[in-house]
Design a protein around this motif. Structure first.
Motif, mmCIF file in Angstrom:
data_model
loop_
_atom_site.group_PDB
_atom_site.id
_atom_site.type_symbol
_atom_site.label_atom_id
_atom_site.label_comp_id
_atom_site.label_asym_id
_atom_site.label_seq_id
_atom_site.Cartn_x
_atom_site.Cartn_y
_atom_site.Cartn_z
ATOM 1 N N ALA A 73 11.196 4.740 -2.954
ATOM 2 C CA ALA A 73 11.190 6.454 -2.612
ATOM 3 C C ALA A 73 9.816 7.023 -2.142
ATOM 4 O O ALA A 73 9.752 7.621 -1.291
ATOM 5 C CB ALA A 73 11.745 6.845 -3.831
ATOM 6 N N ALA A 74 8.526 6.362 -2.781
ATOM 7 C CA ALA A 74 7.359 6.585 -2.633
ATOM 8 C C ALA A 74 6.882 6.204 -1.224
ATOM 9 O O ALA A 74 6.478 7.047 -0.419
ATOM 10 C CB ALA A 74 6.417 6.205 -3.614
ATOM 11 N N LEU A 75 7.440 4.997 -0.758
ATOM 12 C CA LEU A 75 7.125 4.446 0.505
ATOM 13 C C LEU A 75 8.043 5.532 1.717
ATOM 14 O O LEU A 75 7.225 5.732 2.683
ATOM 15 C CB LEU A 75 7.715 3.325 0.757
ATOM 16 C CG LEU A 75 7.388 2.439 1.909
ATOM 17 C CD1 LEU A 75 5.785 2.404 2.546
ATOM 18 C CD2 LEU A 75 7.719 0.781 1.846
ATOM 19 N N ARG A 76 8.946 5.920 1.457
ATOM 20 C CA ARG A 76 9.511 6.538 2.440
ATOM 21 C C ARG A 76 9.252 8.070 2.417
ATOM 22 O O ARG A 76 9.139 8.585 3.621
ATOM 23 C CB ARG A 76 11.230 6.533 1.895
ATOM 24 C CG ARG A 76 12.089 7.454 2.712
ATOM 25 C CD ARG A 76 13.553 7.380 2.410
ATOM 26 N NE ARG A 76 14.249 6.178 2.426
ATOM 27 C CZ ARG A 76 14.477 5.142 1.441
ATOM 28 N NH1 ARG A 76 14.316 5.780 0.115
ATOM 29 N NH2 ARG A 76 15.231 4.075 1.619
ATOM 30 N N ASP A 77 8.870 8.320 1.289
ATOM 31 C CA ASP A 77 8.069 9.907 1.391
ATOM 32 C C ASP A 77 6.733 9.776 2.271
ATOM 33 O O ASP A 77 6.376 10.632 3.124
ATOM 34 C CB ASP A 77 7.626 10.566 0.079
ATOM 35 C CG ASP A 77 9.060 10.938 -0.732
ATOM 36 O OD1 ASP A 77 10.074 11.139 0.000
ATOM 37 O OD2 ASP A 77 9.077 10.740 -1.945
ATOM 38 N N ALA A 78 6.160 8.664 2.104
ATOM 39 C CA ALA A 78 4.670 8.496 2.654
ATOM 40 C C ALA A 78 4.756 8.423 4.230
ATOM 41 O O ALA A 78 3.960 9.064 5.009
ATOM 42 C CB ALA A 78 3.976 7.317 2.035
ATOM 43 N N LEU A 79 5.975 7.568 4.530
ATOM 44 C CA LEU A 79 6.149 7.499 5.918
ATOM 45 C C LEU A 79 6.659 8.794 6.762
ATOM 46 O O LEU A 79 6.167 9.239 7.766
ATOM 47 C CB LEU A 79 7.298 6.374 6.116
ATOM 48 C CG LEU A 79 6.965 4.868 5.949
ATOM 49 C CD1 LEU A 79 8.132 4.002 5.884
ATOM 50 C CD2 LEU A 79 6.180 4.616 7.095
ATOM 51 N N ALA B 86 2.533 0.342 4.901
ATOM 52 C CA ALA B 86 3.474 -0.431 4.103
ATOM 53 C C ALA B 86 2.796 -1.578 3.356
ATOM 54 O O ALA B 86 3.071 -1.699 1.981
ATOM 55 C CB ALA B 86 4.820 -1.023 4.848
ATOM 56 N N SER B 87 1.739 -2.076 3.974
ATOM 57 C CA SER B 87 0.987 -3.165 3.393
ATOM 58 C C SER B 87 -0.031 -2.531 2.268
ATOM 59 O O SER B 87 -0.133 -3.423 1.312
ATOM 60 C CB SER B 87 -0.164 -3.797 4.486
ATOM 61 O OG SER B 87 0.718 -4.074 5.514
ATOM 62 N N SER B 88 0.105 -1.247 2.239
ATOM 63 C CA SER B 88 -0.920 -0.663 1.019
ATOM 64 C C SER B 88 -0.293 -0.667 -0.180
ATOM 65 O O SER B 88 -0.901 -0.398 -1.172
ATOM 66 C CB SER B 88 -1.455 0.727 1.659
ATOM 67 O OG SER B 88 -0.402 1.503 1.766
ATOM 68 N N PHE B 89 1.160 -0.702 -0.097
ATOM 69 C CA PHE B 89 1.907 -0.484 -1.536
ATOM 70 C C PHE B 89 2.067 -1.964 -2.093
ATOM 71 O O PHE B 89 2.018 -2.906 -1.588
ATOM 72 C CB PHE B 89 3.459 0.059 -1.070
ATOM 73 C CG PHE B 89 3.416 1.478 -0.839
ATOM 74 C CD1 PHE B 89 4.054 2.206 -1.796
ATOM 75 C CD2 PHE B 89 3.080 1.926 0.376
ATOM 76 C CE1 PHE B 89 4.322 3.686 -1.639
ATOM 77 C CE2 PHE B 89 3.093 3.442 0.420
ATOM 78 C CZ PHE B 89 3.813 4.215 -0.636
ATOM 79 N N VAL B 90 2.028 -1.903 -3.713
ATOM 80 C CA VAL B 90 2.079 -2.685 -4.486
ATOM 81 C C VAL B 90 3.438 -3.288 -4.362
ATOM 82 O O VAL B 90 4.442 -2.435 -4.605
ATOM 83 C CB VAL B 90 1.603 -2.401 -5.906
ATOM 84 C CG1 VAL B 90 1.785 -3.581 -6.764
ATOM 85 C CG2 VAL B 90 0.270 -1.848 -5.907
ATOM 86 N N GLY B 91 3.631 -4.637 -4.206
ATOM 87 C CA GLY B 91 5.088 -5.361 -4.226
ATOM 88 C C GLY B 91 5.440 -5.547 -2.618
ATOM 89 O O GLY B 91 6.312 -6.574 -2.481
ATOM 90 N N VAL B 92 4.379 -5.300 -1.765
ATOM 91 C CA VAL B 92 4.677 -5.764 -0.323
ATOM 92 C C VAL B 92 3.718 -6.774 -0.030
ATOM 93 O O VAL B 92 2.564 -6.839 -0.536
ATOM 94 C CB VAL B 92 4.423 -4.568 0.611
ATOM 95 C CG1 VAL B 92 4.333 -4.954 2.060
ATOM 96 C CG2 VAL B 92 5.279 -3.399 0.555
ATOM 97 N N THR B 93 4.387 -8.106 0.212
ATOM 98 C CA THR B 93 3.514 -9.259 0.408
ATOM 99 C C THR B 93 3.286 -9.684 2.116
ATOM 100 O O THR B 93 2.484 -10.326 2.457
ATOM 101 C CB THR B 93 4.374 -10.530 0.085
ATOM 102 O OG1 THR B 93 5.623 -10.491 1.007
ATOM 103 C CG2 THR B 93 4.876 -10.468 -1.219
#
Length: 333
Positions: free
Chosen positions: A150-156, A97-104
């Motif tokens: 959606a991309a984060l959900r697919d990666a998980l 999750a931390s690797s995604f842009v927009g996650v602080t």
């Protein structure tokens, strides 16, 4: 001879001056039972209107606060499995999750925090290792630029099949729907209060006209303009509406002050916690008090305008009766 002619003329000029400066009494008595009843009704209506306005503003502020808090965070839920290393899965989910842009930020909710979260339902002596309790990863996001859910959900789903992403959209939609419904209900209540007040003013004005109809007819017959008569009634009802709306608005402001003081004095008590969870803080802020003052002015203006229009309409009806010989003869007989 000239002196005797001037002597009686001086008292006549004095009497004429006295007649010019002599004040005339009001058409409508300044204090009567009907006026006192109308003042009480306007005070009650003003109190209800200001109370509704303050309640709607508090609910809207609370819903906006909830929505902001929910939209700042998303959660990753990992269900326990016999072949799953929970600690490793939590770390992988946090890093992903931390690797995604927009996650602080992302943090794992530890066992103690999870136990406290379930304590109201499962008791204080809960051993989380003995129950198949899902574990959570709290992910903080940037509200202005959120990540691709959606991309984060697919990666998980590819990396940790037991993980699921909850972006709280259902809760946000429910909060927005609740806030809109509350505003609609509050607006409906305000419309009903103002409508009831307008009807009350109309009946009170017609009652005052009926009690003083002969005076109004005589004044209008000798040449008094309809605007003059309407101004007299307008002044009378303006004073009543200012007193009534001022009293009702002051009571509403006092109610919010007392409620805010009680809430500040009873922090960390069950009653205060429940009230805060449902309605937020009872402090309406300076904007709320400005709204109460504007409501008072609106009620006074609406009452005065209603009284004026009612008087003008009644005088128009009197003119119509006098212009119709048949109706005038029937009225006189």
């Amino acid at each position: 001879m000239s002196v005797s002619e001037k002597t009686p003329a001086q008292p006549e000029r004095k009497r004429a001056g006295d007649m010019q400066t002599r004040p005339h009494g009001p058409i409508v008595p300044s204090a009567n039972v009907q006026g006192s009843a109308l003042l009480a009704v306007i005070a009650i209506m003003s109190f209800l209107a200001c109370l509704t306005l303050g309640g709607v503003s508090m609910v809207r502020a609370t819903a906006a606060s909830w929505q902001s808090q929910i939209s700042r965070e998303i959660t990753i839920q990992i269900k326990p499995d016999d072949n799953l290393d929970m600690d490793k899965a939590l770390a992988e989910a946090r890093n992903l999750a931390s690797s995604f842009v927009g996650v602080t930020g992302a943090s794992v909710m530890d066992k103690q925090a999870t136990s406290r979260l379930l304590e109201p339902w499962l008791g204080a002596s809960l051993n989380i290792d003995e129950l198949p309790v899902p574990r959570l990863v709290i992910v903080t996001i940037d509200e202005s630029a959120p990540p691709d859910f959606a991309a984060l959900r697919d990666a998980l789903a590819k990396k940790i099949p037991q993980a699921s992403l909850d972006d709280h959209r259902t809760w946000v939609n429910r909060l927005v729907s609740m806030a809109r419904t509350t505003v609609a209900i509050g607006t409906g209540v305000l419309i009903l209060v103002f409508s009831a007040m307008v009807l009350t003013v109309i009946f009170a004005t017609r009652g005052a006209l009926s009690g003083n109809r002969h005076i109004v007819e005589v004044l209008h017959f000798v040449g008094a303009e309809a605007s003059f008569v309407a101004n007299e009634f307008q002044k009378h009802f303006l004073i009543i509406s200012l007193k009534g709306s001022g009293a009702g608005s002051a009571l509403a402001a006092l109610f919010f002050m007392i409620a805010s003081w009680w809430q500040s004095r009873s922090l960390a008590t069950p009653a205060s916690d429940q009230a805060t969870a449902l309605f937020g803080t009872f402090s309406v802020g300076w904007l709320g008090y400005v709204g109460i003052a504007l409501t008072m002015i609106l009620i006074a203006a609406l009452t005065t305008l209603t009284a004026r229009l009612t008087v003008m309409r009644t005088i128009y009806e009197i003119d119509q009766i006098r212009s119709d010989p048949a109706r005038s003869d029937g009225l006189n007989t």
